[in-house]
Design a protein around this motif. Structure first.
Motif, PDB file in Angstrom:
ATOM      1  N   ALA A 310       0.836  -1.204   0.000  1.00 16.41           N
ATOM      2  CA  ALA A 310       0.000   0.000   0.000  1.00 16.41           C
ATOM      3  C   ALA A 310       0.870   1.252   0.000  1.00 16.41           C
ATOM      4  CB  ALA A 310      -0.923  -0.002   1.223  1.00 16.41           C
ATOM      5  N   ALA A 311       2.020   1.181   0.669  1.00 15.59           N
ATOM      6  CA  ALA A 311       2.875   2.353   0.784  1.00 15.59           C
ATOM      7  C   ALA A 311       4.026   2.307  -0.206  1.00 15.59           C
ATOM      8  CB  ALA A 311       3.417   2.462   2.208  1.00 15.59           C
ATOM      9  N   SER A 312       3.864   1.531  -1.260  1.00 19.59           N
ATOM     10  CA  SER A 312       5.003   1.309  -2.147  1.00 19.59           C
ATOM     11  C   SER A 312       5.481   2.595  -2.805  1.00 19.59           C
ATOM     12  CB  SER A 312       4.650   0.270  -3.205  1.00 19.59           C
ATOM     13  OG  SER A 312       3.498   0.700  -3.907  1.00 19.59           O
ATOM     14  N   GLY A 313       4.606   3.603  -2.861  1.00 18.02           N
ATOM     15  CA  GLY A 313       5.027   4.851  -3.480  1.00 18.02           C
ATOM     16  C   GLY A 313       5.961   5.660  -2.592  1.00 18.02           C
ATOM     17  N   VAL A 314       5.854   5.466  -1.261  1.00 17.43           N
ATOM     18  CA  VAL A 314       6.639   6.282  -0.330  1.00 17.43           C
ATOM     19  C   VAL A 314       7.917   5.514   0.012  1.00 17.43           C
ATOM     20  CG1 VAL A 314       6.407   7.749   1.707  1.00 17.43           C
ATOM     21  CG2 VAL A 314       4.361   6.755   0.612  1.00 17.43           C
ATOM     22  N   PRO A 315       9.071   6.014  -0.407  1.00 15.68           N
ATOM     23  CA  PRO A 315      10.279   5.190  -0.289  1.00 15.68           C
ATOM     24  C   PRO A 315      10.612   4.771   1.141  1.00 15.68           C
ATOM     25  CG  PRO A 315      10.783   7.429  -1.025  1.00 15.68           C
ATOM     26  CD  PRO A 315       9.310   7.287  -1.064  1.00 15.68           C
ATOM     27  N   PHE A 316      10.642   5.695   2.078  1.00 12.12           N
ATOM     28  CA  PHE A 316      11.108   5.361   3.419  1.00 12.12           C
ATOM     29  C   PHE A 316      10.082   4.516   4.160  1.00 12.12           C
ATOM     30  CE2 PHE A 316      12.190   6.394   7.874  1.00 12.12           C
ATOM     31  CZ  PHE A 316      13.505   5.965   7.840  1.00 12.12           C
ATOM     32  N   LEU A 317       8.808   4.921   4.047  1.00  5.66           N
ATOM     33  CA  LEU A 317       7.727   4.211   4.723  1.00  5.66           C
ATOM     34  C   LEU A 317       7.629   2.778   4.223  1.00  5.66           C
ATOM     35  CD1 LEU A 317       5.462   4.811   6.774  1.00  5.66           C
ATOM     36  CD2 LEU A 317       3.932   5.138   4.835  1.00  5.66           C
ATOM     37  N   ARG A 318       7.898   2.633   2.931  1.00  5.80           N
ATOM     38  CA  ARG A 318       7.834   1.304   2.341  1.00  5.80           C
ATOM     39  C   ARG A 318       8.830   0.371   3.045  1.00  5.80           C
ATOM     40  NH1 ARG A 318       9.695   1.753  -3.355  1.00  5.80           N
ATOM     41  NH2 ARG A 318      11.714   1.622  -2.337  1.00  5.80           N
ATOM     42  N   ASN A 319      10.043   0.922   3.287  1.00  3.76           N
ATOM     43  CA  ASN A 319      11.045   0.111   3.979  1.00  3.76           C
ATOM     44  C   ASN A 319      10.658  -0.154   5.426  1.00  3.76           C
ATOM     45  OD1 ASN A 319      12.612  -0.066   1.761  1.00  3.76           O
ATOM     46  ND2 ASN A 319      14.135   1.437   2.417  1.00  3.76           N
ATOM     47  N   LEU A 320      10.046   0.845   6.060  1.00  4.12           N
ATOM     48  CA  LEU A 320       9.634   0.666   7.454  1.00  4.12           C
ATOM     49  C   LEU A 320       8.619  -0.454   7.579  1.00  4.12           C
ATOM     50  CD1 LEU A 320       9.195   4.221   8.985  1.00  4.12           C
ATOM     51  CD2 LEU A 320      10.849   2.490   9.633  1.00  4.12           C
ATOM     52  N   LEU A 321       7.766  -0.585   6.576  1.00  3.06           N
ATOM     53  CA  LEU A 321       6.692  -1.571   6.639  1.00  3.06           C
ATOM     54  C   LEU A 321       7.070  -2.882   5.961  1.00  3.06           C
ATOM     55  CD1 LEU A 321       3.570   0.662   5.996  1.00  3.06           C
ATOM     56  CD2 LEU A 321       4.280  -0.374   8.138  1.00  3.06           C
ATOM     57  N   ALA A 322       8.303  -2.956   5.457  1.00  2.64           N
ATOM     58  CA  ALA A 322       8.712  -4.186   4.781  1.00  2.64           C
ATOM     59  C   ALA A 322       8.588  -5.363   5.749  1.00  2.64           C
ATOM     60  CB  ALA A 322      10.145  -4.055   4.292  1.00  2.64           C
ATOM     61  N   PRO A 323       8.136  -6.514   5.245  1.00  5.00           N
ATOM     62  CA  PRO A 323       7.876  -7.656   6.133  1.00  5.00           C
ATOM     63  C   PRO A 323       9.090  -8.058   6.963  1.00  5.00           C
ATOM     64  CG  PRO A 323       7.145  -8.129   3.902  1.00  5.00           C
ATOM     65  CD  PRO A 323       7.755  -6.789   3.856  1.00  5.00           C
ATOM     66  N   ASP A 324      10.284  -7.860   6.392  1.00  3.83           N
ATOM     67  CA  ASP A 324      11.481  -8.270   7.138  1.00  3.83           C
ATOM     68  C   ASP A 324      11.755  -7.358   8.327  1.00  3.83           C
ATOM     69  OD1 ASP A 324      11.846 -10.307   5.417  1.00  3.83           O
ATOM     70  OD2 ASP A 324      13.289  -9.256   4.147  1.00  3.83           O
ATOM     71  N   ARG A 325      11.079  -6.232   8.392  1.00  2.00           N
ATOM     72  CA  ARG A 325      11.359  -5.280   9.481  1.00  2.00           C
ATOM     73  C   ARG A 325      10.410  -5.459  10.671  1.00  2.00           C
ATOM     74  NH1 ARG A 325      14.741  -4.871   6.544  1.00  2.00           N
ATOM     75  NH2 ARG A 325      15.323  -6.454   8.010  1.00  2.00           N
ATOM     76  N   TRP A 326       9.788  -6.606  10.776  1.00  7.43           N
ATOM     77  CA  TRP A 326       8.797  -6.784  11.846  1.00  7.43           C
ATOM     78  C   TRP A 326       9.440  -6.655  13.226  1.00  7.43           C
ATOM     79  CZ3 TRP A 326       8.849 -11.032  15.251  1.00  7.43           C
ATOM     80  CH2 TRP A 326       9.850 -11.966  14.988  1.00  7.43           C
ATOM     81  N   MET A 327      10.731  -6.972  13.331  1.00  4.82           N
ATOM     82  CA  MET A 327      11.392  -6.864  14.624  1.00  4.82           C
ATOM     83  C   MET A 327      11.469  -5.428  15.103  1.00  4.82           C
ATOM     84  SD  MET A 327      12.547  -9.313  16.518  1.00  4.82           S
ATOM     85  CE  MET A 327      14.195  -9.350  17.189  1.00  4.82           C
ATOM     86  N   LEU A 328      11.504  -4.497  14.136  1.00  4.28           N
ATOM     87  CA  LEU A 328      11.522  -3.084  14.514  1.00  4.28           C
ATOM     88  C   LEU A 328      10.319  -2.750  15.376  1.00  4.28           C
ATOM     89  CD1 LEU A 328      12.583  -0.164  14.157  1.00  4.28           C
ATOM     90  CD2 LEU A 328      11.240  -0.035  12.085  1.00  4.28           C
ATOM     91  N   TRP A 329       9.168  -3.240  14.947  1.00  4.36           N
ATOM     92  CA  TRP A 329       7.929  -2.898  15.660  1.00  4.36           C
ATOM     93  C   TRP A 329       7.853  -3.608  17.000  1.00  4.36           C
ATOM     94  CZ3 TRP A 329       6.177   1.305  13.798  1.00  4.36           C
ATOM     95  CH2 TRP A 329       6.488   1.614  12.470  1.00  4.36           C
ATOM     96  N   LEU A 330       8.321  -4.859  17.015  1.00  4.04           N
ATOM     97  CA  LEU A 330       8.335  -5.548  18.302  1.00  4.04           C
ATOM     98  C   LEU A 330       9.369  -4.926  19.232  1.00  4.04           C
ATOM     99  CD1 LEU A 330       7.723  -9.346  17.934  1.00  4.04           C
ATOM    100  CD2 LEU A 330       6.173  -7.507  18.491  1.00  4.04           C
ATOM    101  N   GLY A 331      10.478  -4.451  18.673  1.00  2.70           N
ATOM    102  CA  GLY A 331      11.499  -3.777  19.472  1.00  2.70           C
ATOM    103  C   GLY A 331      10.941  -2.521  20.119  1.00  2.70           C
ATOM    104  N   LEU A 332      10.165  -1.758  19.333  1.00  2.00           N
ATOM    105  CA  LEU A 332       9.549  -0.547  19.888  1.00  2.00           C
ATOM    106  C   LEU A 332       8.555  -0.906  20.981  1.00  2.00           C
ATOM    107  CD1 LEU A 332       9.022   1.569  16.658  1.00  2.00           C
ATOM    108  CD2 LEU A 332      10.571   2.059  18.549  1.00  2.00           C
ATOM    109  N   LEU A 333       7.784  -1.973  20.722  1.00  2.00           N
ATOM    110  CA  LEU A 333       6.828  -2.430  21.730  1.00  2.00           C
ATOM    111  C   LEU A 333       7.561  -2.832  23.007  1.00  2.00           C
ATOM    112  CD1 LEU A 333       3.897  -3.096  22.308  1.00  2.00           C
ATOM    113  CD2 LEU A 333       4.235  -5.358  21.321  1.00  2.00           C
ATOM    114  N   PHE A 334       8.728  -3.447  22.818  1.00  5.21           N
ATOM    115  CA  PHE A 334       9.563  -3.869  23.939  1.00  5.21           C
ATOM    116  C   PHE A 334       9.981  -2.653  24.777  1.00  5.21           C
ATOM    117  CE2 PHE A 334      13.899  -4.471  25.518  1.00  5.21           C
ATOM    118  CZ  PHE A 334      13.776  -5.632  26.233  1.00  5.21           C
ATOM    119  N   ILE A 335      10.503  -1.624  24.103  1.00  5.01           N
ATOM    120  CA  ILE A 335      10.965  -0.431  24.824  1.00  5.01           C
ATOM    121  C   ILE A 335       9.797   0.214  25.565  1.00  5.01           C
ATOM    122  CG2 ILE A 335      11.890   1.901  24.510  1.00  5.01           C
ATOM    123  CD1 ILE A 335      13.669   0.839  22.375  1.00  5.01           C
TER     124      ILE A 335
END
Lengths: 357, 340
Positions: A310-335
């Motif tokens: 859905a965010a493929s047009g937005v370069p940075f957001l696209r990377n943030l939401l990339a499936p391989d980055r799921w640990m980022l979100w769990l890491g934030l949840l952790f903090i």
């Protein structure tokens, strides 16, 4: 009353939590029938194994307040114990028993030595030392290739009744074939439930109360006459033993073990995330944390793929939401967990109940 | 009324602290022990120099960590993120200046490396400032939470680096003039290692100068020694700490550039991989001591290179072996900081 003694008097104490736990239990029990397919049963089995592993880590981290980075070492000892025994002694129950026994003894000795030598030092120092020990052990495991199969690991056979080729009866039951895989799964579940209840019993025993007293104020516990080093060491040893059993379960389920499957530091970080997000110092937190984490690991990525497209047009957001980055979100949840709700999801649910009444 | 006891000479009233020189001998002793084992003198020179260069780089990345720990009792498990950050910034800067790095002229090479280091240090310093504010500030004095939260910082930091630079390993080739080795008789010494030793010595000299000759350094040393005393004298140690933290992050950024060039490639995991090494170095040195950290880093570097040559299988354990030996000799490290 029976239920209460089964749970050692430590009931979920929150309606939402009770429902959640029942859902998890039912989900796990019915997985082979409701969600057919190899992936879902694998995820369910892994959830069971990690419930044991994470609960055992919670015993030291959540209940005793010790940060140990050597926990996966004991997990690995269990997995290697079973793996090595089954590889060298053939697929018999005797081999399983021997592997489990040797692994338990090794873990007992190692955790006792580490505990007695270094539990007197400060929390940070202990964390650093265990990190070094765990790294050394992992290097050792990948170097002793004759025994451990090195980086390749070991593939082996399990006793006949647990092999996927074994069949209980010809015709499938409710559309599910009654093979060795199914038997292993339910055996795994049964062991998980027993081990979890035993740990729940331990933390709610007088011994467990002393651990919590040490966590809250070590100085005061010492002043009350408890020899805190002894209690901390025993807690460390117990936790190591349960982690070893979890490792045995992992090896039995995967019929394979290697350094990356049971010893890697990534697993250590995963356990840390599960304990903290689920809720430190609440055994039920391990169940919630492990389930959430593994479901996220296996299914959140699909969800994120949608977001990423859905965010493929937005370069940075696209990377943030990339499936391989799921640990980022769990890491934030952790903090966020550590800051905002240190007792995790379970603590939050229980607190809500308390403020409501 | 004055009794004889009060008229002691001034010099006796404040005896000079005797410098503990014994650990300083460890480096030459280790090198001398290795000399007969390596067989040939030229191999030994090569290995020794390579070890010292590696040690210098390790010192640069570890120095900030040990200072922060000494001053504030904060052990930053996320220190590795700043190393990774520095290394990746170097790939970006050097990658965009490939005409300069591929040139044979040393001046142009330096003209590429210098901005890379500057960018790495400045950005790492700024990120360090934000990191201290957001991550560490709320958990002073709570060791358990500190460990957890800085671990969280490392996880998130590593993922964010992957978001920006991707999860793959990125090559970081040495600039042309730093490739190859110089021959001193039979001994080959890599040019880049010479550069690393020069930078390492410079950083050590500057740190030493700041810590022993300036007022800020005096306060930092006093803070490491006894934080409450410095606070009660009216100095705001937290402000001092932020400065040290930013400087430590910037040094980690510099170390990341050097480490990335040393490995000739950068992966998002290099930071968490060196974490264990850093902890070993600061445990060997005595937590919080810069001099000890320097010695520990040199010892680890030398040991890694000697054992890597003599017994490759032992090499993977060499640093842990070294740590155990040192702790048996001095259970609190080479130069333990008092009061801890």
């Amino acid at each position: 009353m029976i239920l209460k003694s089964l749970f050692s008097g430590d009931m979920p104490r929150s309606r939402v939590l009770t429902v959640l736990l029942l859902l998890i239990l039912a989900g796990l029990l019915l997985t082979p029938f409701v969600f057919p397919g190899a992936k879902s049963i694998n995820v369910a089995a892994k959830i069971c194994i990690f419930i044991v592993l994470v609960s055992s880590f919670d015993l030291v981290l959540g209940y005793t307040g010790i940060v140990s980075f050597a926990h996966t070492m004991f997990f690995g000892i269990g997995a290697y114990g079973v793996a090595i025994a089954l590889t060298h002694m053939g697929p018999t129950w005797g081999a399983v028993a021997a592997g489990v026994a040797v692994a338990l003894v090794l873990s007992l000795v190692l955790s006792l030595v580490i505990g007695l030598f270094s539990l007197r030092v400060k929390a940070m120092f202990y964390a650093m030392i265990t990190l070094a020990v765990a790294t050394a052990f992992m290097t050792l495991a990948s170097q002793l290739s004759d025994l451990t199969g090195g980086e390749d690991g070991l593939s082996f056979k399990v006793p006949t009744i647990l092999q996927p080729s074994f069949s209980l009866r010809e015709a499938p039951f409710l559309g599910v074939s009654l093979d060795g895989k199914l038997i292993s799964f339910y055996l795994l579940m049964a062991v998980t439930i027993v081990l979890f209840l035993v740990m729940l019993r331990i933390v709610n025993s007088p011994f467990g109360r002393v651990l919590q007293a040490i966590r809250e104020n070590e100085f005061r516990a010492e002043a009350l006459g408890y020899r805190t080093v002894v209690y901390r060491t025993v807690s460390n040893v117990l936790s190591a033993l349960f982690a070893t059993l979890a490792g045995c379960l992992l090896a039995m389920w995967l019929r394979y073990n290697g350094p990356d499957t049971s010893l890697s530091f990534e697993i250590m970080i995963d356990i840390l995330l599960m304990v903290v997000i689920g809720g430190m110092g609440t055994m039920y937190g391990s169940v919630v944390g492990a389930t959430l984490f593994l479901v996220a690991q296996n299914y959140l990525q699909d969800l994120m793929k949608l977001g990423s497209t859905a965010a493929s047009g937005v370069p940075f957001l696209r990377n943030l939401l990339a499936p391989d980055r799921w640990m980022l979100w769990l890491g934030l949840l952790f903090i966020l967990s550590v800051y905002k709700f240190p007792t995790g999801i379970v603590g939050k649910l229980r607190a809500r109940l308390r403020s409501a009444t | 009324m004055s009794s004889p006891a009060t008229t002691v000479p001034v010099a006796d009233a404040l005896p000079a602290v005797k410098m503990d020189r014994l650990p300083l001998l460890l480096v030459p002793v280790l090198a001398l022990v290795a000399l007969p084992l390596t067989g040939s003198f030229s191999t030994w020179v090569t290995l020794t120099f390579a070890g010292l260069a590696m040690g210098m780089i390790i010192f640069i990345i570890a120095s900030g960590l040990t200072l922060v720990f000494g001053l504030m009792d904060v052990l930053n498990f996320g220190h590795g993120v700043f190393i990774t950050l520095g290394a990746f910034l170097a790939t970006t800067v050097l990658g965009s200046m490939s005409a300069w790095t591929e040139s044979e002229s040393l001046i142009r090479n330096l003209g590429a490396i210098f901005p890379a280091i500057l960018v790495a240090m400045v950005v790492a310093g700024i990120v360090g400032l934000a990191y201290e504010r957001v991550i560490i500030r709320p958990v002073y004095g709570q060791p358990l939470k500190q460990i957890l939260i800085t671990m969280g910082g490392m996880i998130v930091g590593e993922e964010l680096i992957k978001v920006v630079w991707g999860p793959e390993s990125v090559p970081l080739p040495l600039p042309a003039a730093f490739r190859g080795s110089l021959l001193f008789g039979e001994a080959a010494v890599e040019k880049y290692r010479i550069a690393a030793v020069v930078v390492g010595l410079a950083v050590f000299a500057i740190l030493y100068w700041v810590l022993s000759r300036t007022k800020v350094g005096l306060l930092i040393r006093a803070g490491v020694h006894d934080r409450e005393m410095v606070e009660s004298m009216g100095y705001r140690i937290k402000r001092l700490f932020i400065g040290v933290f930013v400087a430590g992050s910037a040094l980690a950024g510099l170390g990341g550039v050097l480490w990335g060039l040393y490995q000739q490639g950068v992966t998002p995991q290099i930071g968490s991989q060196v974490n264990v090494l850093l902890f070993i170095v600061i445990i060997i040195g005595g937590l919080g001591s810069v001099g000890g950290c320097f010695l520990g880093a040199l010892l680890v570097g030398l040991m890694a290179n000697y054992t890597g040559f003599l017994a490759p299988k032992v090499a993977l354990f060499s640093n842990i072996l070294l740590m155990v030996l040192v702790l048996v000799w001095r259970p609190r490290g080479l130069y333990p900081v008092v009061n801890r």
